[in-house]
Every structure is written in structure tokens, then in C-alpha cells.
Design an enzyme around this catalytic site. Structure first.
Site, PDB file in Angstrom:
ATOM      1  N   ASP A  32      28.928  18.515 -24.402  1.00 27.19           N
ATOM      2  CA  ASP A  32      28.160  19.730 -24.143  1.00 27.19           C
ATOM      3  C   ASP A  32      27.078  19.378 -23.136  1.00 27.19           C
ATOM      4  O   ASP A  32      25.904  19.234 -23.475  1.00 27.19           O
ATOM      5  CB  ASP A  32      27.538  20.268 -25.442  1.00 27.19           C
ATOM      6  CG  ASP A  32      26.904  21.632 -25.220  1.00 27.19           C
ATOM      7  OD1 ASP A  32      27.134  22.220 -24.155  1.00 27.19           O
ATOM      8  OD2 ASP A  32      26.166  22.103 -26.103  1.00 27.19           O
TER       9      ASP A  32
ATOM     10  N   ASP B 207      15.864  20.830 -22.874  1.00 25.32           N
ATOM     11  CA  ASP B 207      17.258  20.417 -23.107  1.00 25.32           C
ATOM     12  C   ASP B 207      17.915  20.062 -21.773  1.00 25.32           C
ATOM     13  O   ASP B 207      18.252  20.946 -20.993  1.00 25.32           O
ATOM     14  CB  ASP B 207      17.983  21.608 -23.755  1.00 25.32           C
ATOM     15  CG  ASP B 207      19.316  21.230 -24.341  1.00 25.32           C
ATOM     16  OD1 ASP B 207      19.564  20.038 -24.569  1.00 25.32           O
ATOM     17  OD2 ASP B 207      20.110  22.149 -24.585  1.00 25.32           O
TER      18      ASP B 207
ATOM     19  N   MET C   2      37.959  24.331 -30.413  1.00 27.22           N
ATOM     20  CA  MET C   2      36.752  24.994 -30.927  1.00 27.22           C
ATOM     21  C   MET C   2      36.446  26.249 -30.130  1.00 27.22           C
ATOM     22  O   MET C   2      36.721  26.310 -28.931  1.00 27.22           O
ATOM     23  CB  MET C   2      35.576  24.005 -30.831  1.00 27.22           C
ATOM     24  CG  MET C   2      34.242  24.523 -31.287  1.00 27.22           C
ATOM     25  SD  MET C   2      33.314  25.413 -30.016  1.00 27.22           S
ATOM     26  CE  MET C   2      32.186  24.135 -29.443  1.00 27.22           C
TER      27      MET C   2
ATOM     28  N   ASP D  44      20.758  18.140 -21.157  1.00 30.21           N
ATOM     29  CA  ASP D  44      22.225  18.217 -21.116  1.00 30.21           C
ATOM     30  C   ASP D  44      22.865  17.293 -20.090  1.00 30.21           C
ATOM     31  O   ASP D  44      23.801  17.669 -19.387  1.00 30.21           O
ATOM     32  CB  ASP D  44      22.678  19.669 -20.822  1.00 30.21           C
ATOM     33  CG  ASP D  44      22.543  20.570 -22.027  1.00 30.21           C
ATOM     34  OD1 ASP D  44      22.494  20.068 -23.157  1.00 30.21           O
ATOM     35  OD2 ASP D  44      22.501  21.800 -21.830  1.00 30.21           O
TER      36      ASP D  44
ATOM     37  N   LYS E 296      18.916  23.108 -33.194  1.00 32.69           N
ATOM     38  CA  LYS E 296      18.120  22.768 -32.008  1.00 32.69           C
ATOM     39  C   LYS E 296      16.684  23.163 -32.340  1.00 32.69           C
ATOM     40  O   LYS E 296      16.462  24.234 -32.896  1.00 32.69           O
ATOM     41  CB  LYS E 296      18.647  23.551 -30.808  1.00 32.69           C
ATOM     42  CG  LYS E 296      17.988  23.223 -29.483  1.00 32.69           C
ATOM     43  CD  LYS E 296      18.661  23.984 -28.348  1.00 32.69           C
ATOM     44  CE  LYS E 296      18.046  23.653 -27.008  1.00 32.69           C
ATOM     45  NZ  LYS E 296      18.708  24.388 -25.905  1.00 32.69           N
TER      46      LYS E 296
ATOM     47  N   GLU F 114      25.109  24.242 -35.595  1.00 29.67           N
ATOM     48  CA  GLU F 114      24.438  23.385 -34.605  1.00 29.67           C
ATOM     49  C   GLU F 114      22.955  23.710 -34.564  1.00 29.67           C
ATOM     50  O   GLU F 114      22.567  24.845 -34.331  1.00 29.67           O
ATOM     51  CB  GLU F 114      25.072  23.618 -33.228  1.00 29.67           C
ATOM     52  CG  GLU F 114      24.396  22.850 -32.109  1.00 29.67           C
ATOM     53  CD  GLU F 114      25.081  23.048 -30.766  1.00 29.67           C
ATOM     54  OE1 GLU F 114      26.233  23.542 -30.736  1.00 29.67           O
ATOM     55  OE2 GLU F 114      24.449  22.727 -29.745  1.00 29.67           O
TER      56      GLU F 114
ATOM     57  N   GLU G   2      24.093  17.757 -32.056  1.00 23.21           N
ATOM     58  CA  GLU G   2      24.063  17.510 -30.605  1.00 23.21           C
ATOM     59  C   GLU G   2      23.049  16.432 -30.282  1.00 23.21           C
ATOM     60  O   GLU G   2      21.891  16.501 -30.706  1.00 23.21           O
ATOM     61  CB  GLU G   2      23.733  18.786 -29.833  1.00 23.21           C
ATOM     62  CG  GLU G   2      23.529  18.481 -28.346  1.00 23.21           C
ATOM     63  CD  GLU G   2      23.441  19.681 -27.438  1.00 23.21           C
ATOM     64  OE1 GLU G   2      24.188  20.639 -27.655  1.00 23.21           O
ATOM     65  OE2 GLU G   2      22.627  19.632 -26.498  1.00 23.21           O
TER      66      GLU G   2
ATOM     67  N   ASP H 143      32.414  33.476 -22.188  1.00 25.10           N
ATOM     68  CA  ASP H 143      32.802  32.588 -21.071  1.00 25.10           C
ATOM     69  C   ASP H 143      34.184  33.008 -20.595  1.00 25.10           C
ATOM     70  O   ASP H 143      34.537  32.847 -19.424  1.00 25.10           O
ATOM     71  CB  ASP H 143      32.940  31.123 -21.509  1.00 25.10           C
ATOM     72  CG  ASP H 143      31.658  30.531 -22.054  1.00 25.10           C
ATOM     73  OD1 ASP H 143      30.586  31.048 -21.716  1.00 25.10           O
ATOM     74  OD2 ASP H 143      31.752  29.545 -22.815  1.00 25.10           O
TER      75      ASP H 143
ATOM     76  N   HIS I  52      32.713  30.066 -25.379  1.00 23.24           N
ATOM     77  CA  HIS I  52      32.070  31.212 -26.024  1.00 23.24           C
ATOM     78  C   HIS I  52      32.940  32.413 -25.677  1.00 23.24           C
ATOM     79  O   HIS I  52      33.476  32.480 -24.555  1.00 23.24           O
ATOM     80  CB  HIS I  52      30.694  31.508 -25.439  1.00 23.24           C
ATOM     81  CG  HIS I  52      29.702  30.394 -25.545  1.00 23.24           C
ATOM     82  ND1 HIS I  52      29.600  29.388 -24.628  1.00 23.24           N
ATOM     83  CD2 HIS I  52      28.738  30.161 -26.465  1.00 23.24           C
ATOM     84  CE1 HIS I  52      28.628  28.571 -24.972  1.00 23.24           C
ATOM     85  NE2 HIS I  52      28.083  29.013 -26.089  1.00 23.24           N
TER      86      HIS I  52
ATOM     87  N   ASP J  26      28.502  17.386 -30.427  1.00 24.90           N
ATOM     88  CA  ASP J  26      28.164  17.697 -29.028  1.00 24.90           C
ATOM     89  C   ASP J  26      27.521  16.471 -28.400  1.00 24.90           C
ATOM     90  O   ASP J  26      26.392  16.092 -28.747  1.00 24.90           O
ATOM     91  CB  ASP J  26      27.189  18.881 -28.946  1.00 24.90           C
ATOM     92  CG  ASP J  26      27.896  20.227 -29.016  1.00 24.90           C
ATOM     93  OD1 ASP J  26      29.127  20.245 -29.215  1.00 24.90           O
ATOM     94  OD2 ASP J  26      27.210  21.254 -28.852  1.00 24.90           O
TER      95      ASP J  26
ATOM     96  N   HIS K 215      19.703  17.558 -28.798  1.00 26.52           N
ATOM     97  CA  HIS K 215      18.863  18.370 -29.683  1.00 26.52           C
ATOM     98  C   HIS K 215      18.080  17.521 -30.675  1.00 26.52           C
ATOM     99  O   HIS K 215      16.930  17.819 -30.977  1.00 26.52           O
ATOM    100  CB  HIS K 215      19.714  19.412 -30.418  1.00 26.52           C
ATOM    101  CG  HIS K 215      20.351  20.407 -29.505  1.00 26.52           C
ATOM    102  ND1 HIS K 215      21.151  21.425 -29.957  1.00 26.52           N
ATOM    103  CD2 HIS K 215      20.297  20.555 -28.154  1.00 26.52           C
ATOM    104  CE1 HIS K 215      21.567  22.148 -28.924  1.00 26.52           C
ATOM    105  NE2 HIS K 215      21.064  21.629 -27.827  1.00 26.52           N
TER     106      HIS K 215
HETATM  107  C1  GCO Z   1      22.484  24.734 -25.902  1.00 28.63           C
HETATM  108  C2  GCO Z   1      23.572  24.554 -26.920  1.00 28.63           C
HETATM  109  C3  GCO Z   1      24.825  25.258 -26.570  1.00 28.63           C
HETATM  110  C4  GCO Z   1      25.786  25.312 -27.717  1.00 28.63           C
HETATM  111  C5  GCO Z   1      26.893  26.245 -27.374  1.00 28.63           C
HETATM  112  C6  GCO Z   1      28.007  26.236 -28.363  1.00 28.63           C
HETATM  113  O1  GCO Z   1      21.491  24.061 -26.051  1.00 28.63           O
HETATM  114  O2  GCO Z   1      22.628  25.527 -24.972  1.00 28.63           O
HETATM  115  O3  GCO Z   1      23.808  23.204 -27.081  1.00 28.63           O
HETATM  116  O4  GCO Z   1      25.401  24.659 -25.453  1.00 28.63           O
HETATM  117  O5  GCO Z   1      26.287  24.069 -28.031  1.00 28.63           O
HETATM  118  O6  GCO Z   1      26.332  27.515 -27.268  1.00 28.63           O
HETATM  119  O7  GCO Z   1      27.623  26.831 -29.499  1.00 28.63           O
HETATM  120 MN    MN Z   2      25.435  22.155 -27.977  1.00 27.56          MN
HETATM  121 MN    MN Z   3      22.168  21.906 -25.968  1.00 30.89          MN
END
Ligand code: GCO
Ligand code: MN
Ligand code: MN
Length: 389
Positions: A289, A257, A90, A259, A185, A183, A219, A59, A56, A247, A222
Site C-alpha cells: 500500500d 503518511d 482483497m 507511503d 491509522k 486497518e 499497515e 477505483d 476500492h 499493508d 500507520h
Molecule cells: C491510507 C490507507 C489506505 C487504505 C486503503 C484500503 O492511509 O490511505 O492506508 O490506503 O489502506 O484505503 O483500505
Molecule cells: Mn493501507
Molecule cells: Mn496508509
């Protein structure tokens, strides 16, 4: 044998700065790891064998950095990329962290916030392209509501569409070689996020002015949060030529989430996903991700990153075996057997075919009584995945 599981550049394994750089903060606890600089994270990723690093805007360059600070950070980052050979396939913009985005970015009810989001995104696009990115992800984490009293969903869609149309024109105007990947969610951090699934995004894209420039970034976690089958979402995106990015991570069913490390929980689903990506010849990034458990120090973060890639490669090898396994393939052949008896009804519609089909006598009893052998096939898959085959 073990070399099969070593990550190589051609595998296109990428991580976000925010993934291996996660300091383990959560809703209930403070950070558990000291932050590492973007340069340190590039070296960490090179050390574990990744192909690329994504980020990002913030970041890399903090939200309130001066132009001079920005230039220094970018130049140090470029040096680290050059010395490690890591790529930046990306980039994306952080449109969710700062309080200004508390009601969303492109869909905020405040017109100034909406334009600020466009300004910030154009700058993030410039930064991403400068570092080599060819895909720009839009994850609209705050594009939603807690209460539908606060925002008209039609306005939400309209504003999101207008923003993407503007940004597509910007990319064309700059002659950038850049595609957008949306993306979805379903929720978190907002109560409900607009366009909550990959399927919803795929339905939205044709309503844009430049649908050819826009695809999706599905993702794993998600779709699981929405209780859906991730592979099916990916397959639909692929069939439409819209799988621009992916992702990968993992998740225990319908929860927040999580992850998790790719393949750490949903073994069968992850296997069929990898098999799909490899069988169809997906050539984009395999982007993880995901975050290491909060229990880990940076050695554990490396274990996490290596684990994501290793598991992917184990599944890839298992997929090749699945494709070559005589018993599995014979079963698949039998299940899909076609004696040609229905060929006359295939192809495009004709009135004659319709009439013939209407009067055809099917052996309903025999067809109903046929066993499909799916239990055997599924158990063979399990045997293969559990390593006894
Ligand atoms: C989340 C998202 C993020 C995005 C990221 C890239 O749930 O936090 O998955 O990790 O993928 O912001 O756009
Ligand atoms: Mn993501
Ligand atoms: Mn996510």
C-alpha cells in the site's frame, strides 16, 4: 542468485489500483501523471510480475457511474484479469473521498450518511466477491474527529460496531466466503481517527457479534506514525490468529503518511518484519500500500513496484541466512541458554511452587553482571544487511 529476487505468484505480491494508479496529487500540488484505466493498471502490474490487484469500489467503478457503465467496466476488467492471470484477493470500499463522508461514514453524526455508507459497502462487497476477493478491508479514514466537542467517542465505537455487525450478517446471509480486516491509522485525514492502532483494533474485535469473521490489516506506515514498533503489532495479531492481511510500505518516523516503497527507509525494521512473516509461515497477501515518488512517470512507477517486491525478496533471502548463520545462531543459543535450574518453578501454579520460589536464593550479583552480547548480535545483523556477511 538474481532469480531469487524475481517475483513469482507464490510470493502473493499484490498492489492496489490506487497505489500504482496514484497520479501524484498531494496537498500542495496537482497531479503529475495522467490517470491510467484499471485495465491498463492490470497490465502494468502483470508486466512487473505481481500476483494480484486490489481495489476500492470507486477505483474501478466511478462513484456516479450508471449501471450500464458499471457492467462494461467490470466486464473489461474481468477480461484483463483473465488474460494476465492476475487475482483479486482483497477489495474495499472508498468511504472517505466523497463530500458526503466529510464527517465519517459508519460513525457520521448523520443517520442518513451512516445508512448510505452501509448501502455502498454492501455493493462494494458484492463487487469484490464477484471478482474473487476473500478479504474485505475496512480503513475508516474519516471515522474520527477534529474536535471532541463534535462527537461522543462512545457513540463512535457503538456506531462502528453496529455497522460491522450488520455487514457480517450480510456476508453470512449471502453465503459469501469473505473475511473482514480492520486497518487502523492514528490520524490523517481526520485530526484523530477512532481505534488508532492495530492493538486498539485487536481489543475491539472481541466486542463484535462475529469476532471469528474479523481480523486486522496492519499497515507499516500507520504504526510508525504512532511511534510504535510495527513488528510487535503484527506479532500480536498473528498470535491471536487475526493477521488476515498486511499493508507494506515505509515511512520516515512520526510524520504524515508517506507511503514510500517498501523497505526504502526502515531497513532493519522491514527485515525483521519479513523474517517474521516468513518464519511463522504467513500465507496471506503481501500487499504493497505505497506510492511512487511524485517525481516519477509510469516507468518510475514500475521501478517503484518492482522495488517493493525485490526488497521483500532480498530480506527474505537475508532472513534465511540469518537463520543459518552459525555465529548468529550460536549467539542466540547462548543468550537463551537454559540449564534447567528453574524447571521446578515452571508450569501451572501450585502453593508449593510459590513457597519454594519465595525462599529460593538467586545470585542477584552474577545475574546483574551478566553481559547479554546484544551489541555483537545486532552488529552481526547489520553486517548481514549491509552485505559484508
Ligand atoms: C491510507 C490507507 C489506505 C487504505 C486503503 C484500503 O492511509 O490511505 O492506508 O490506503 O489502506 O484505503 O483500505
Ligand atoms: Mn493501507
Ligand atoms: Mn496508509
Amino acid at each position: 542468485m538474481s532469480d531469487l529476487y524475481e517475483p513469482k505468484p507464490e510470493h502473493k505480491f499484490t498492489f492496489g489500483l490506487w497505489t500504482v494508479g496514484s497520479i501524484g496529487k498531494d496537498q500542495f500540488g496537482v497531479p503529475v501523471r495522467e490517470p491510467l484505466s484499471p485495465v491498463d493498471l492490470v497490465y502494468l502490474l502483470a508486466d512487473v510480475g505481481a500476483y494480484g490487484v486490489n481495489f476500492h469500489d470507486n477505483d474501478l467503478v466511478p462513484f456516479d457511474a450508471t449501471p450500464a457503465e458499471r457492467d462494461k467496466i467490470v466486464s473489461d476488467f474481468k477480461k484483463a484479469l483473465a488474460s494476465t492471470g492476475l487475482k483479486v484477493p482483497m477489495a474495499t470500499a472508498n468511504l472517505f473521498n466523497h463530500p458526503i463522508f466529510k464527517d465519517g461514514a459508519f460513525t457520521s453524526n448523520d443517520p442518513q450518511v451512516r445508512k448510505f455508507a452501509l448501502q455502498k459497502t454492501m455493493q462494494a462487497i458484492d463487487l469484490g466477491v464477484d471478482l474473487g476477493a476473500e478479504v474485505f478491508v475496512f480503513w475508516g479514514g474519516r471515522e474520527g474527529v477534529e474536535s471532541d466537542a463534535t462527537k461522543d467517542p462512545l457513540l463512535g465505537l457503538k456506531r462502528f460496531r453496529e455497522a460491522l455487525n450488520f455487514l457480517c450478517e450480510y456476508v453470512i446471509d449471502q453465503h459469501y466466503n469473505l473475511k473482514f480486516a480492520l486497518e487502523s491509522k492514528p490520524n490523517e485525514p481526520r485530526g484523530d481517527i477512532y481505534l488508532p492502532t492495530t492493538g486498539a483494533m485487536l481489543g475491539f474485535i472481541p466486542t463484535l457479534d462475529h469476532p471469528d469473521m474479523v481480523g486486522v490489516n496492519p499497515e507499516f506506515a500507520h504504526e510508525m506514525m504512532a511511534g510504535l514498533n510495527f513488528l510487535h503489532a503484527v506479532a500480536q495479531a498473528w498470535e491471536m490468529g487475526k493477521l488476515f492481511h498486511i499493508d507494506l510500505n515505509d515511512q520516515n518516523s512520526i510524520r504524515f503518511d508517506q507511503d514510500w516503497r517498501f523497505g526504502s527507509f526502515s531497513i532493519k525494521q522491514s527485515f525483521f518484519l519479513v523474517k517474521f512473516l516468513e518464519d511463522v509461515g504467513y500465507t496471506g497477501s503481501r500487499h504493497f500500500d505505497a506510492h511512487a515518488f511524485r517525481t516519477e512517470n509510469y516507468e518510475g512507477v514500475k521501478d517503484f513496484a518492482r522495488g517493493c517486491m525485490r526488497t521483500y525478496l532480498i530480506f527474505k533471502e537475508k532472513a534465511a541466512r540469518f537463520n543459518q548463520d552459525p555465529e548468529i545462531q550460536a549467539l542466540l543459543k547462548e543468550i537463551n541458554a537454559d540449564d534447567g535450574a528453574m524447571n521446578n518453578f515452571d508450569g501451572i501454579y501450585t502453593a508449593e511452587k510459590a513457597n519454594m520460589l519465595k525462599s529460593y536464593r538467586f545470585d542477584v550479583k552474577a545475574l546483574s553482571e551478566r553481559g547479554m552480547m546484544y551489541e555483537r548480535l545486532d552488529q552481526l545483523t547489520i553486517d548481514l544487511l549491509l552485505g559484508v556477511r
